[in-house]
Scaffold this active site. Structure first.
Site, PDB file in Angstrom:
ATOM      1  N   GLY A 299       0.874  -1.174   0.000  1.00  0.00           N
ATOM      2  CA  GLY A 299       0.000   0.000   0.000  1.00  0.00           C
ATOM      3  C   GLY A 299       0.903   1.213   0.000  1.00  0.00           C
ATOM      4  O   GLY A 299       1.465   1.559   1.025  1.00  0.00           O
TER       5      GLY A 299
ATOM      6  N   GLN B  23       7.040  -3.996   0.641  1.00  0.00           N
ATOM      7  CA  GLN B  23       7.259  -4.638   1.957  1.00  0.00           C
ATOM      8  C   GLN B  23       8.627  -4.199   2.505  1.00  0.00           C
ATOM      9  O   GLN B  23       9.068  -3.128   2.187  1.00  0.00           O
ATOM     10  CB  GLN B  23       7.140  -6.172   1.872  1.00  0.00           C
ATOM     11  CG  GLN B  23       5.735  -6.681   1.585  1.00  0.00           C
ATOM     12  CD  GLN B  23       5.368  -6.624   0.119  1.00  0.00           C
ATOM     13  OE1 GLN B  23       6.114  -7.072  -0.721  1.00  0.00           O
ATOM     14  NE2 GLN B  23       4.219  -6.077  -0.202  1.00  0.00           N
TER      15      GLN B  23
HETATM   16  P1  IMP Z   1       1.277 -11.382   2.556  1.00  0.00           P
HETATM   17  O1  IMP Z   1       2.350 -10.622   1.854  1.00  0.00           O
HETATM   18  O2  IMP Z   1      -0.096 -10.835   2.276  1.00  0.00           O
HETATM   19  O3  IMP Z   1       1.372 -12.846   2.318  1.00  0.00           O
HETATM   20  O4  IMP Z   1       1.476 -11.196   4.144  1.00  0.00           O
HETATM   21  C1  IMP Z   1       2.605 -11.736   4.829  1.00  0.00           C
HETATM   22  C2  IMP Z   1       3.079 -10.786   5.920  1.00  0.00           C
HETATM   23  O5  IMP Z   1       3.633  -9.613   5.305  1.00  0.00           O
HETATM   24  C3  IMP Z   1       1.975 -10.271   6.847  1.00  0.00           C
HETATM   25  O6  IMP Z   1       2.543 -10.070   8.123  1.00  0.00           O
HETATM   26  C4  IMP Z   1       1.607  -8.931   6.240  1.00  0.00           C
HETATM   27  O7  IMP Z   1       1.024  -8.065   7.197  1.00  0.00           O
HETATM   28  C5  IMP Z   1       2.976  -8.457   5.794  1.00  0.00           C
HETATM   29  N1  IMP Z   1       2.913  -7.507   4.682  1.00  0.00           N
HETATM   30  C6  IMP Z   1       2.646  -7.767   3.388  1.00  0.00           C
HETATM   31  N2  IMP Z   1       2.703  -6.664   2.651  1.00  0.00           N
HETATM   32  C7  IMP Z   1       3.028  -5.667   3.478  1.00  0.00           C
HETATM   33  C8  IMP Z   1       3.280  -4.274   3.277  1.00  0.00           C
HETATM   34  O8  IMP Z   1       3.225  -3.744   2.173  1.00  0.00           O
HETATM   35  N3  IMP Z   1       3.602  -3.580   4.404  1.00  0.00           N
HETATM   36  C9  IMP Z   1       3.726  -4.159   5.628  1.00  0.00           C
HETATM   37  N4  IMP Z   1       3.507  -5.441   5.846  1.00  0.00           N
HETATM   38  C10 IMP Z   1       3.166  -6.202   4.781  1.00  0.00           C
END
Ligand code: IMP
Length: 430
Positions: A40, A228
């Site tokens: 985001g 991320q």
């Molecule tokens: P996923 O990427 O949706 O599989 O989530 C895996 C982990 O990464 C979770 O703890 C999410 O909250 C975190 N995460 C994924 N994308 C973001 C980001 O853009 N910012 C912060 N945390 C993220």
């Protein structure tokens, strides 16, 4: 300008989009290379605020070319939504936004599996964003993925969608029986929807490897936008509480098809404190009223899921790891202004584990669990810094705090951000 990679050096949400937007001025191409709509990225231009999940943050600069590279997992519905929004606000994207034909595509079964796996994991859930990211990368690596170029081949797409839908429905009813309350996925409907996406995206689809390498040959300047953060990297993060891609700088190469010799600078974006969203270890987390205060002042709520972010003090052990695995050349420190009202501020300089001091971030979750942060306390500056435009104007204590962070991490500061707007940025020698 050098060709640059911007990565998150903590757990994501460090303010990469603002840094990328700022640096786009000195670039010709801005490239996303991993992750997907789990990101985001918030950019504020004048009074307008944009939250992008897939579109590179450089799009707000007229004339710059944006690329969604092969390492991204693409949710076409999300991309079209974002395109509709920017086009609706009068920003032209024709001939400025390209999509790698070999990027993987996120399908409804990926989102379904993401949710079911999380439900089945119960208290051990990762706390994913539910955007289907893990299952899509899973299909990529197990060689069952469907790529952007497949959306343009109707016959092949129909077959692939039928096969995958059948497999997902079987899994949902057998392995996750009792957890799946919705209807079975319908192959025909999915095929029609994605065929339509393919037709709408066709003008943007390209061999972006050729595009980017030709740009390099023409001495165009590339800016890679990570998503991320380093400690969510599937290899280098707090596994298994990580995302499913490599978030580190090396992924800029694999996720775009540009060789490492093309890159001169790697900028690690860090908040002046730390946040984490989702589950998993977080040694410097602050609980109670103090954590709530940081969350409120910092506006620490997820741009993708709206979840409250966990907040804590700056952790130099984490960022030292990020410096190693990314080869950081500079730090971009964001949200310093959030700390303006604190009397004193803690920095974690090392961990203490079973009586020993540890200065490197441990890979083992059971070791990390036993680690206590060792804090150094610095005096606050109790002054509004949001309007400061030069290093020399910063309160002395703020300068000390920043210099100490950089010192502890061993990486020079390149950029400082004191608010969400472009003008609230100080360049410190990139
Ligand atoms: P996923 O990427 O949706 O599989 O989530 C895996 C982990 O990464 C979770 O703890 C999410 O909250 C975190 N995460 C994924 N994308 C973001 C980001 O853009 N910012 C912060 N945390 C993220």
């Amino acid at each position: 300008m050098a060709n640059r990679v911007v990565v998150g050096a903590q757990w994501g949400d460090e303010g990469k989009a603002k840094v990328v937007d700022f640096l786009t001025e000195e670039a010709d191409y801005v490239i996303r290379f991993q992750g997907g709509a789990n990101a985001g990225h918030t950019v504020e231009v004048g009074d307008d605020k944009y939250v992008f999940h897939l579109i590179p943050s450089g799009l707000m600069h007229p004339g710059k070319v944006c690329v969604i590279g092969n390492g991204v997992v693409l949710d076409p519905a999300q991309l079209l939504l974002e395109l509709g929004e920017v086009n609706g606000r009068g920003i032209a994207t024709e001939g400025r936004l390209f999509l790698a034909e070999n990027a993987q595509v996120v399908f409804p079964w990926h989102k379904l599996m993401d949710l079911l796996k999380e439900k089945a994991a119960g208290k051990d859930a990762i706390g994913t964003t539910g955007r289907g990211i893990g299952p899509c990368y899973n299909d990529k690596v197990s060689r069952n993925g469907i790529r952007v170029l497949d959306l343009l081949d109707e016959k092949g797409l129909r077959e692939k969608v039928s096969k995958q839908t059948l497999a997902a429905n079987e899994l949902a009813t057998r392995m996750y029986a009792g957890l799946h309350e919705g209807k079975a996925l319908e192959a025909d409907a999915i095929f029609e929807e994605y065929r339509g996406f393919g037709q709408r995206l066709r003008p943007m689809v390209a061999d972006t490897v050729v595009l980017l390498n030709e740009a390099l040959r023409a001495k165009q300047r590339l800016l890679f936008e990570g998503a991320q953060g380093t400690i969510l990297d599937v290899d280098h993060g707090t596994y298994p509480f990580v995302t499913s891609s490599n978030t580190v700088s090396a992924a800029a190469c694999t996720g775009s098809g540009v060789g490492p010799t093309a890159i001169q600078q790697v900028i690690g974006v860090v908040k002046a404190y730390t946040t984490r969203v989702g589950n998993g270890p977080f040694p410097t987390e602050i609980s109670g009223e103090m954590g709530e205060r940081l969350r409120k002042i910092g506006g620490e709520y997820g741009a993708t899921t709206g979840r409250s972010r966990r907040c804590g003090w700056f952790d130099a052990v984490v960022v030292r790891r990020a410096a190693l695995v990314n080869g950081l050349t500079h730090l971009a420190i964001t949200k310093l202004d959030v700390l303006d009202t604190w009397d004193s501020i803690d920095i974690c300089t090392a961990y203490r584990c079973e009586g020993k001091s540890i200065s490197h971030f441990p890979n083992s979750p059971s070791v990390l669990e036993k680690c206590e942060p060792v804090f150094e306390t610095l005096p606050g500056w109790k002054q509004d810094t949001s309007g400061v435009t030069r290093w020399e104007e910063l309160p002395r204590n703020a300068q000390h705090y920043l210099a100490r962070l950089s010192d502890l991490v061993g990486v020079p500061m390149g950029l400082l951000s004191l608010g969400p707007k472009r003008h609230q940025t100080i360049e410190l020698g990139l």
